[in-house]
Design a protein around this motif. Structure first.
Motif, PDB file in Angstrom:
ATOM      1  N   GLY A 184       0.798  -1.220   0.000  1.00 14.86           N
ATOM      2  CA  GLY A 184       0.000   0.000   0.000  1.00 14.86           C
ATOM      3  C   GLY A 184       0.827   1.265   0.000  1.00 14.86           C
ATOM      4  N   MET A 185       2.114   1.148   0.311  1.00  9.97           N
ATOM      5  CA  MET A 185       2.999   2.313   0.321  1.00  9.97           C
ATOM      6  C   MET A 185       3.191   2.902  -1.074  1.00  9.97           C
ATOM      7  N   ILE A 186       2.904   2.130  -2.105  1.00 11.61           N
ATOM      8  CA  ILE A 186       3.198   2.604  -3.462  1.00 11.61           C
ATOM      9  C   ILE A 186       2.294   3.758  -3.877  1.00 11.61           C
ATOM     10  N   GLN A 187       1.224   4.010  -3.122  1.00 12.41           N
ATOM     11  CA  GLN A 187       0.364   5.152  -3.438  1.00 12.41           C
ATOM     12  C   GLN A 187       0.712   6.386  -2.606  1.00 12.41           C
ATOM     13  N   LEU A 188       1.728   6.279  -1.750  1.00 13.77           N
ATOM     14  CA  LEU A 188       2.102   7.412  -0.910  1.00 13.77           C
ATOM     15  C   LEU A 188       3.017   8.368  -1.678  1.00 13.77           C
ATOM     16  N   PRO A 189       2.983   9.656  -1.340  1.00 11.85           N
ATOM     17  CA  PRO A 189       3.907  10.606  -1.979  1.00 11.85           C
ATOM     18  C   PRO A 189       5.358  10.201  -1.704  1.00 11.85           C
ATOM     19  N   ALA A 209      -2.843   4.934   6.165  1.00 13.57           N
ATOM     20  CA  ALA A 209      -3.807   4.437   5.182  1.00 13.57           C
ATOM     21  C   ALA A 209      -3.267   3.244   4.403  1.00 13.57           C
ATOM     22  N   HIS A 210      -1.943   2.972   4.507  1.00 10.84           N
ATOM     23  CA  HIS A 210      -1.369   1.967   3.610  1.00 10.84           C
ATOM     24  C   HIS A 210      -1.877   0.545   3.824  1.00 10.84           C
ATOM     25  N   PRO A 211      -2.252   0.105   5.042  1.00 13.80           N
ATOM     26  CA  PRO A 211      -2.819  -1.251   5.155  1.00 13.80           C
ATOM     27  C   PRO A 211      -4.139  -1.399   4.403  1.00 13.80           C
ATOM     28  N   GLN A 212      -4.981  -0.362   4.442  1.00  8.74           N
ATOM     29  CA  GLN A 212      -6.251  -0.429   3.712  1.00  8.74           C
ATOM     30  C   GLN A 212      -6.009  -0.381   2.213  1.00  8.74           C
ATOM     31  N   VAL A 213      -5.041   0.420   1.784  1.00  5.17           N
ATOM     32  CA  VAL A 213      -4.701   0.468   0.358  1.00  5.17           C
ATOM     33  C   VAL A 213      -4.246  -0.903  -0.120  1.00  5.17           C
ATOM     34  N   ALA A 214      -3.411  -1.569   0.679  1.00  6.56           N
ATOM     35  CA  ALA A 214      -2.952  -2.913   0.326  1.00  6.56           C
ATOM     36  C   ALA A 214      -4.133  -3.864   0.218  1.00  6.56           C
ATOM     37  N   GLU A 229      -6.483  -9.715   3.979  1.00  6.09           N
ATOM     38  CA  GLU A 229      -6.836  -9.386   5.360  1.00  6.09           C
ATOM     39  C   GLU A 229      -5.602  -9.368   6.263  1.00  6.09           C
ATOM     40  N   ILE A 230      -4.653 -10.255   6.005  1.00  6.59           N
ATOM     41  CA  ILE A 230      -3.414 -10.261   6.794  1.00  6.59           C
ATOM     42  C   ILE A 230      -2.676  -8.939   6.614  1.00  6.59           C
ATOM     43  N   THR A 231      -2.577  -8.480   5.361  1.00  5.04           N
ATOM     44  CA  THR A 231      -1.871  -7.220   5.111  1.00  5.04           C
ATOM     45  C   THR A 231      -2.606  -6.055   5.776  1.00  5.04           C
ATOM     46  N   ARG A 232      -3.922  -6.101   5.795  1.00  5.90           N
ATOM     47  CA  ARG A 232      -4.682  -5.005   6.408  1.00  5.90           C
ATOM     48  C   ARG A 232      -4.510  -4.974   7.930  1.00  5.90           C
ATOM     49  N   GLN A 233      -4.225  -6.127   8.522  1.00  7.34           N
ATOM     50  CA  GLN A 233      -4.137  -6.207   9.979  1.00  7.34           C
ATOM     51  C   GLN A 233      -2.723  -6.100  10.542  1.00  7.34           C
ATOM     52  N   HIS A 234      -1.707  -5.948   9.712  1.00 12.43           N
ATOM     53  CA  HIS A 234      -0.346  -6.093  10.232  1.00 12.43           C
ATOM     54  C   HIS A 234       0.094  -4.953  11.149  1.00 12.43           C
ATOM     55  N   GLY A 242      -3.771  -0.475  17.765  1.00  9.05           N
ATOM     56  CA  GLY A 242      -3.254  -0.418  16.402  1.00  9.05           C
ATOM     57  C   GLY A 242      -4.226   0.202  15.417  1.00  9.05           C
ATOM     58  N   TYR A 243      -3.903   0.090  14.130  1.00 13.15           N
ATOM     59  CA  TYR A 243      -4.753   0.646  13.079  1.00 13.15           C
ATOM     60  C   TYR A 243      -4.777  -0.337  11.910  1.00 13.15           C
ATOM     61  N   PRO A 244      -5.794  -0.278  11.041  1.00 13.57           N
ATOM     62  CA  PRO A 244      -6.779   0.803  10.903  1.00 13.57           C
ATOM     63  C   PRO A 244      -8.044   0.666  11.767  1.00 13.57           C
ATOM     64  N   PHE A 245      -8.266  -0.486  12.399  1.00 20.22           N
ATOM     65  CA  PHE A 245      -9.533  -0.695  13.091  1.00 20.22           C
ATOM     66  C   PHE A 245      -9.428  -0.772  14.614  1.00 20.22           C
ATOM     67  N   GLY A 246      -8.221  -0.850  15.165  1.00 17.82           N
ATOM     68  CA  GLY A 246      -8.076  -0.996  16.602  1.00 17.82           C
ATOM     69  C   GLY A 246      -8.618  -2.321  17.097  1.00 17.82           C
ATOM     70  N   LEU A 247      -8.317  -3.394  16.361  1.00 16.03           N
ATOM     71  CA  LEU A 247      -8.838  -4.717  16.719  1.00 16.03           C
ATOM     72  C   LEU A 247      -8.186  -5.228  18.002  1.00 16.03           C
ATOM     73  N   PRO A 248      -8.941  -5.963  18.825  1.00 16.90           N
ATOM     74  CA  PRO A 248      -8.322  -6.640  19.973  1.00 16.90           C
ATOM     75  C   PRO A 248      -7.598  -7.891  19.500  1.00 16.90           C
ATOM     76  N   GLY A 249      -6.742  -8.430  20.364  1.00 18.79           N
ATOM     77  CA  GLY A 249      -5.932  -9.579  19.975  1.00 18.79           C
ATOM     78  C   GLY A 249      -6.725 -10.774  19.495  1.00 18.79           C
ATOM     79  N   SER A 250      -7.904 -10.998  20.076  1.00 19.61           N
ATOM     80  CA  SER A 250      -8.717 -12.159  19.716  1.00 19.61           C
ATOM     81  C   SER A 250      -9.239 -12.084  18.295  1.00 19.61           C
ATOM     82  N   GLU A 251      -9.232 -10.888  17.694  1.00 21.41           N
ATOM     83  CA  GLU A 251      -9.755 -10.718  16.342  1.00 21.41           C
ATOM     84  C   GLU A 251      -8.651 -10.536  15.306  1.00 21.41           C
TER      85      GLU A 251
END
Length: 316
Positions: A184-189, A209-214, A229-234, A242-251
């Motif tokens: 997802g970094m490839i869309q960053l300035p 924003a890069h995890p969501q872009v990925a 989904e793995i890339t979005r959660q890393h 964390g980000y982008p969703f602030g998931l707890p460890g169980s999720e």
């Protein structure tokens, strides 16, 4: 016996008691022991013989023997003992039941191997789609650092996964996700990627924003693993910070938890535009400080052990 089995089913070696031996010798050993067990049990129905049959069945599952080979051993034993397999005597049926688990386990192994082969086929096609998706992004920044970083993170992540005992197929999915986790970094300035100072709050919001872009780049690619989904959660953290969703460890997916640790360590020991590379001890102290709050504790322990006790290095 070998002539009755398709050539592709014959591994060159099997393992017995930690030592390699020719597969033909392994089959001969099983054949002798199987015949001895059947013969002994037909003469005297004994619980110890049944237990020995179960143990041998488990050994056969762990070895390189195939169901077709077991069936051939069985038929040769029936001929050798002049037994009628249709008589269905109780002792004979009982010892066959002792091998039932071996039949089921070997059948499951064959089905799993077929699934792995199918998934590898899908993966080859999907990788082409992945490259096309990445290349379709316009205005791509110079990602030479990102590419090297992803490769090194994938190397460490897969070592951690192996120590965790993850199945080979699952490790392959992790390898792909780790190799693409910052795509997802490839869309960053480009100016942000090469900035000599730390990013300010507004720039960090863009970076986050890069995890969501990925995810958006990868989500429609047909893969046998949840790579998007793995890339979005890393960058998620087990305490929900964390980000982008602030998931707890169980999720959070285990693969994402592994990548988050490997990503942190690799980033710290690599040179960045705004700082020199840090020592590995500093990186390990960082993940140990977040053990159980930010990072998965077992993943942290294994990662530290790889560097301190197992001689892991990023130089390969």
């Amino acid at each position: 016996m070998k002539d009755k089995i398709p050539a592709g089913l014959w591994p060159l070696l099997a393992t017995s008691d930690g030592e390699s031996m020719p597969h033909s010798d392994k089959l001969a050993s099983f054949s002798r022991r199987y015949a001895d067990l059947v013969s002994a049990y037909l003469k005297k129905a004994d619980e110890e013989i049944l237990l020995a049959a179960f143990r041998m069945g488990n050994e056969m599952v762990r070895s390189s023997i195939f169901i077709e080979e077991f069936a051939e051993i069985h038929s040769q034993t029936i001929l050798k003992l002049n037994a009628d397999p249709l008589l269905g005597s109780r002792p004979y049926m009982e010892i066959m039941m002792a091998y039932g688990s071996a039949f089921r386990a070997m059948d499951e192994r064959i089905r799993n191997n077929a699934l792995i082969r199918e998934n590898y086929g899908r993966l080859k096609l999907a990788l082409g789609d992945t490259i096309q998706a990445i290349n379709s992004v316009r205005g791509t920044a110079d990602d030479s650092y990102t590419t090297s970083h992803q490769q090194r993170v994938a190397l460490l992540a897969c070592e951690i996964a192996a120590q965790l005992g993850l199945e080979e197929e699952r490790v392959e999915g992790l390898r792909l996700a780790a190799s693409l986790h910052d795509v997802g970094m490839i869309q960053l300035p480009q100016a942000m990627l090469v900035k000599g100072d730390r990013l300010d709050a507004s720039e960090m919001d863009v970076i986050k924003a890069h995890p969501q872009v990925a995810y958006d780049l990868l989500k429609d690619i047909d893969l046998p693993w949840p790579v998007a989904e793995i890339t979005r959660q890393h960058h998620e953290r087990i305490n929900g910070s964390g980000y982008p969703f602030g998931l707890p460890g169980s999720e959070i997916l285990l693969e994402a938890k592994i990548i988050s640790v490997a990503d942190t360590v690799e980033a710290m020991v690599s040179r960045r535009p705004y700082r020199a590379a840090l020592d590995i001890s500093q990186a390990l102290n960082e993940i140990q400080g977040g053990r159980g709050t930010i990072f998965d504790p077992e993943v942290v322990d294994i990662c530290c052990n790889l560097f301190t006790d197992r001689g892991f290095t990023f130089i390969h």
